[in-house]
Motif scaffolding. Sequence first.
Motif, short mmCIF file in Angstrom:
data_model
loop_
_atom_site.label_atom_id
_atom_site.label_comp_id
_atom_site.label_asym_id
_atom_site.label_seq_id
_atom_site.Cartn_x
_atom_site.Cartn_y
_atom_site.Cartn_z
N MET A 13 0.83 -1.22 0.00
CA MET A 13 0.00 0.00 0.00
C MET A 13 0.86 1.25 0.00
SD MET A 13 -3.32 -0.71 2.41
CE MET A 13 -2.48 -1.48 3.77
N VAL A 14 1.93 1.25 0.79
CA VAL A 14 2.83 2.40 0.85
C VAL A 14 3.47 2.63 -0.52
CG1 VAL A 14 5.01 3.24 1.82
CG2 VAL A 14 3.28 2.26 3.33
N GLU A 15 3.91 1.56 -1.17
CA GLU A 15 4.50 1.69 -2.50
C GLU A 15 3.51 2.30 -3.49
OE1 GLU A 15 7.81 -1.89 -2.46
OE2 GLU A 15 5.79 -2.36 -3.16
N LYS A 16 2.28 1.83 -3.44
CA LYS A 16 1.24 2.33 -4.36
C LYS A 16 0.95 3.81 -4.11
CE LYS A 16 -3.52 1.48 -5.76
NZ LYS A 16 -4.37 2.51 -5.23
N HIS A 17 0.72 4.17 -2.85
CA HIS A 17 0.39 5.56 -2.52
C HIS A 17 1.59 6.49 -2.72
CE1 HIS A 17 -3.65 4.73 -1.27
NE2 HIS A 17 -3.24 3.80 -0.42
N SER A 18 2.78 5.99 -2.47
CA SER A 18 3.98 6.81 -2.68
C SER A 18 4.18 7.11 -4.16
CB SER A 18 5.21 6.09 -2.13
OG SER A 18 5.12 5.96 -0.74
N GLN A 19 3.92 6.13 -4.98
CA GLN A 19 4.04 6.34 -6.42
C GLN A 19 3.01 7.38 -6.89
OE1 GLN A 19 3.32 2.86 -8.81
NE2 GLN A 19 4.47 3.69 -10.54
N GLU A 20 1.79 7.28 -6.40
CA GLU A 20 0.74 8.24 -6.76
C GLU A 20 1.07 9.65 -6.28
OE1 GLU A 20 -2.78 6.55 -5.04
OE2 GLU A 20 -2.88 4.93 -6.52
N ALA A 21 1.74 9.76 -5.13
CA ALA A 21 2.08 11.07 -4.55
C ALA A 21 3.48 11.53 -4.95
CB ALA A 21 1.97 11.00 -3.04
N ASN A 22 4.14 10.76 -5.81
CA ASN A 22 5.48 11.09 -6.29
C ASN A 22 6.50 11.18 -5.14
OD1 ASN A 22 7.23 11.44 -8.41
ND2 ASN A 22 7.07 13.67 -8.36
N ILE A 23 6.38 10.27 -4.18
CA ILE A 23 7.32 10.17 -3.07
C ILE A 23 8.39 9.16 -3.47
CG2 ILE A 23 7.65 9.43 -0.67
CD1 ILE A 23 4.78 10.38 -0.13
N LYS A 24 9.64 9.58 -3.40
CA LYS A 24 10.76 8.72 -3.81
C LYS A 24 11.35 7.93 -2.65
CE LYS A 24 10.58 10.33 -7.97
NZ LYS A 24 9.53 9.75 -8.76
N LEU A 25 11.26 8.49 -1.44
CA LEU A 25 11.82 7.83 -0.26
C LEU A 25 10.88 8.05 0.92
CD1 LEU A 25 14.27 6.31 0.92
CD2 LEU A 25 15.23 8.53 1.50
#
Length: 113
Positions: A13-25
Amino acid sequence: MHEVSIVYDTIKMVEKHSQEANIKLVDKIILKVGEFTCVQEDSLIFAFESLSKNTICDSAKLIIDKVDAKAYCKHCKEEFSIDFMNKTCPKCNKYSNNITSGYELILSRIEGE
């Protein structure tokens, strides 16, 4: 040990939401864990440390926000703390099956850059 599957799903879930929010780390992940989930905090942390390696969560800190178990008394119209064995209102001494918290298992927050 269902903590491993919980952490696995959390990382996905973190990977999915991070990708959507453009979070790299990801720096921090906050999970709300209810008292009645029977999830062991130490086991969650151990599983997270193992499963997060080589993922976007590799250097993230897992924060566990414990949620106390509570019920609502329809007679007194108040919420009160409960445990597995006692769900009796401390004011009117009546049993309540209206549990309002304690079963949460929520990905509450992701912080990163």
